[in-house]
Design an enzyme around this catalytic site. Structure first.
Site, PDB file in Angstrom:
ATOM      1  CG  HIS A 294      -1.843  -1.024   1.058  1.00  0.00           C
ATOM      2  ND1 HIS A 294      -2.896  -1.473   2.348  1.00  0.00           N
ATOM      3  CD2 HIS A 294      -2.219  -1.782  -0.016  1.00  0.00           C
ATOM      4  CE1 HIS A 294      -3.743  -2.551   1.681  1.00  0.00           C
ATOM      5  NE2 HIS A 294      -3.466  -2.537   0.485  1.00  0.00           N
ATOM      6  CB  CYS A 331       5.246  21.200  -6.403  1.00  0.00           C
ATOM      7  SG  CYS A 331       6.651  20.904  -7.630  1.00  0.00           S
TER       8      CYS A 331
END
Length: 456
Positions: A294, A331
C-alpha cells in the site's frame, strides 16, 4: 436478670415472621457475629423486627424496635428493650422457627457453596487446568463442579487451548525440520498499534471514527484516503496523517523484529506489508524482501511534475505550528503552481505499486509457508492472498491476530479441520510472536535484536 412471663410490648411489635428463624441463630455451627455499633461479640442480640445485629449495651440505642433474640441462648428467651428484661414467649418463638429439615438443607447448601469456592481457589485458572489439590475435594463437590456450566465452559476452553497448543507444536516442527524455507509474511495495521499508530478501522482510536468524519465534514469515512477526494481537498488527509507520519516517535514492535529475524535466518521470502509507516525499514528488513503493498511515507512526489521530496520537507509542512499556514505540502517548481505533494501511499481508487505485480506470481510459486499477522483481511487484493494457498497444496498457513479472520469455503482459512495445515494464535499479536519465538527457541535472539535496535 429476672425473666418475666408476659410482656405488654410484644403485641405492638412488627415481628418479621417470614424471614427470621430463631433456630438458625441458636445453631452451634453458626459463628457469633459482631455488633454493628462496637464490633463486640459479647451478649449479641438479633432484632426480630429488622434483623440488625447488636450487643446488649448498644441495643438500648436501637430504640425504634423492642424485641430481640440472644444468639446461642435459651430458645424460649427473648429480650425486651422497653421492659429492659428477659422475657419468655413460646407462641412467638414457634412462629419464628422454621422446619428443621429446611434449615439443615440451607446450611448444607451454604457448606457446599463454600466448598465450591474452595475448589475455585484450588483451580489453577492461569494454566487452565486442575492442579493436584483437586483430589482433596469431596466427590460430592466434584459432581457439583462437573455439572456447573461455568466449569464446563472453562474445561471446554482448556481443551480448545490444549488442541491449539498441540497444533502450534506441529507448526513449530515444520520450521525446525526445514520444511519452511521460503516464508511469506502478510502484515496489517495491527502490528503497529503497539507503536502508538492507530488502526484505521478501530471504532475508538482509528482514523475512520465518527469524530474525525464530523470534524472534517467528510462525505464518507473512507474519504480521507480516497484519491478523488484528496485531489479535491487534501487538508483532512494531512491533518490526520500526523498520527501516522514517520516522525521518529514510533518504535518498531516485536513483530517487526520477528520478521527481521526470519530474514536473518534466511527463511523470509517476502514481507507483504499493508502499512505505510516505514517501520519495516526501520527494523532493518531488507528492501529486496519487502513489498510495501500500500505504498510508503518514505517517498513523496509532486502530483503534477513527479518531483521527489524528502520526508523532512513533508514533515516541515505537516508539523508546522503556525495556525495561518496550511499543513498541505506544495511543490516548489514554479510551473506547477503550488501543486499538491502526495506521499507514495496507495489511496482508494489507485492501483497497487508495480513492485507488487512484479513479484506476487513468482512468490506464490516459491512460497512454502504463509504467516498472516495483524490484519482484518478486508482490503483487496491483499485479502485474497490467503486463497492463493488452498488446503490441498498442504502449505502451512498461520494466522496471528486478535480475532479469527479470513475463514471461508473458497480457499480461506479452515481451522476446524485437523487434517489441514491451517494454524492460529488468537490474541495480542505481539505476545503471540514472543510466544512463537520462545517455542522456536529463538526468544534470546529476538530479545537481543530488539535491544540492539532500540539502543542504536
Amino acid at each position: 436478670m429476672s425473666k418475666q412471663t408476659q410482656c405488654v410490648h410484644i403485641e405492638n411489635c412488627n415481628i418479621n415472621y417470614e424471614s427470621i428463624d430463631i433456630q438458625l441463630y441458636d445453631n452451634e455451627n453458626i459463628t457469633i457475629p459482631n455488633c454493628y455499633k462496637c464490633s463486640s461479640q459479647d451478649n449479641i442480640l438479633i432484632c426480630l423486627e429488622c434483623g440488625i445485629v447488636v450487643c446488649m449495651e448498644d441495643c438500648k440505642l436501637h430504640s425504634n424496635h423492642s424485641i430481640f433474640k440472644i444468639f446461642h441462648g435459651d430458645d424460649k428467651t427473648l429480650w425486651c428493650n422497653d421492659c429492659n428484661e428477659l422475657i419468655k414467649e413460646s407462641t412467638m418463638i414457634e412462629k419464628c422457627t422454621k422446619n428443621s429439615d429446611l434449615i439443615n438443607k440451607k446450611l448444607k447448601d451454604i457448606e457446599n457453596l463454600f466448598k465450591v469456592m474452595k475448589l475455585f481457589i484450588y483451580y489453577d485458572q492461569r494454566n487452565l487446568k486442575y492442579n493436584k489439590n483437586f483430589d482433596s475435594i469431596d466427590n460430592s463437590i466434584k459432581d457439583i463442579i462437573k455439572n456447573s456450566n461455568i466449569i464446563k465452559n472453562e474445561i471446554k476452553i482448556e481443551n480448545e487451548i490444549e488442541i491449539e497448543n498441540n497444533k502450534i507444536k506441529e507448526f513449530i516442527k515444520l520450521i525446525k525440520n526445514d520444511k519452511c524455507k521460503n516464508i511469506i509474511v502478510l502484515t496489517g495495521a495491527g502490528i503497529s498499534v503497539a507503536s502508538g499508530i492507530p488502526d484505521f478501522r478501530s471504532v475508538e482510536t482509528g482514523l475512520y471514527n465518527n469524530e474525525n468524519v464530523s470534524k472534517f465534514k467528510l462525505p464518507f469515512k473512507e474519504a480521507v484516503f480516497d484519491i478523488d477526494y484528496f485531489k479535491f481537498n487534501p487538508e483532512p488527509f494531512y491533518q490526520l496523517s500526523k498520527d501516522l507520519y514517520p516522525s521518529g516517535k514510533f518504535k518498531c514492535t516485536p513483530v517487526h523484529y520477528f520478521i527481521k529475524l526470519l530474514s536473518d535466518k534466511g527463511l523470509l521470502l517476502r514481507n507483504y506489508a499493508q502499512n505505510a509507516d516505514t517501520l519495516e525499514r526501520i527494523a532493518g528488513i531488507p528492501l529486496d524482501k519487502l513489498i510495501e503493498a500500500h505504498g510508503s511515507f518514505a517517498v513523496s512526489r509532486c502530483t503534477n511534475c513527479g518531483l521527489e521530496y524528502s520526508q523532512e520537507y513533508i514533515k516541515d509542512s505537516i508539523f508546522n505550528n503556525d495556525p495561518l499556514k496550511s499543513v498541505v505540502p506544495r511543490c516548489k517548481v514554479v510551473q506547477c503552481n503550488n501543486a499538491v505533494i502526495k506521499p507514495d501511499i496507495v489511496f482508494f481508487g489507485e492501483s497497487l505499486p508495480p513492485i507488487f505485480n512484479q513479484n506476487i506470481l513468482d512468490d506464490i510459486n516459491r512460497c512454502d509457508c504463509l504467516i498472516v499477522i495483524g490484519t482484518s483481511l478486508k482490503v483487496q487484493p491483499i485479502a485474497s492472498m490467503v486463497h492463493f494457498f488452498p488446503h490441498f497444496k498442504n502449505i502451512p498457513r498461520l494466522l496471528i491476530n486478535n480475532q479469527i479472520v479470513g475463514e471461508n469455503s473458497f480457499g480461506g482459512f479452515n481451522f476446524n479441520n485437523n487434517k489441514n495445515f491451517d494454524f492460529k494464535m488468537i490474541g495480542d499479536c505481539q505476545e503471540s510472536v514472543l510466544n512463537l519465538s520462545k517455542l522456536l527457541n529463538w526468544d534470546t535472539e529476538l530479545l537481543n535484536l530488539i535491544n540492539s535496535k532500540n539502543h542504536n
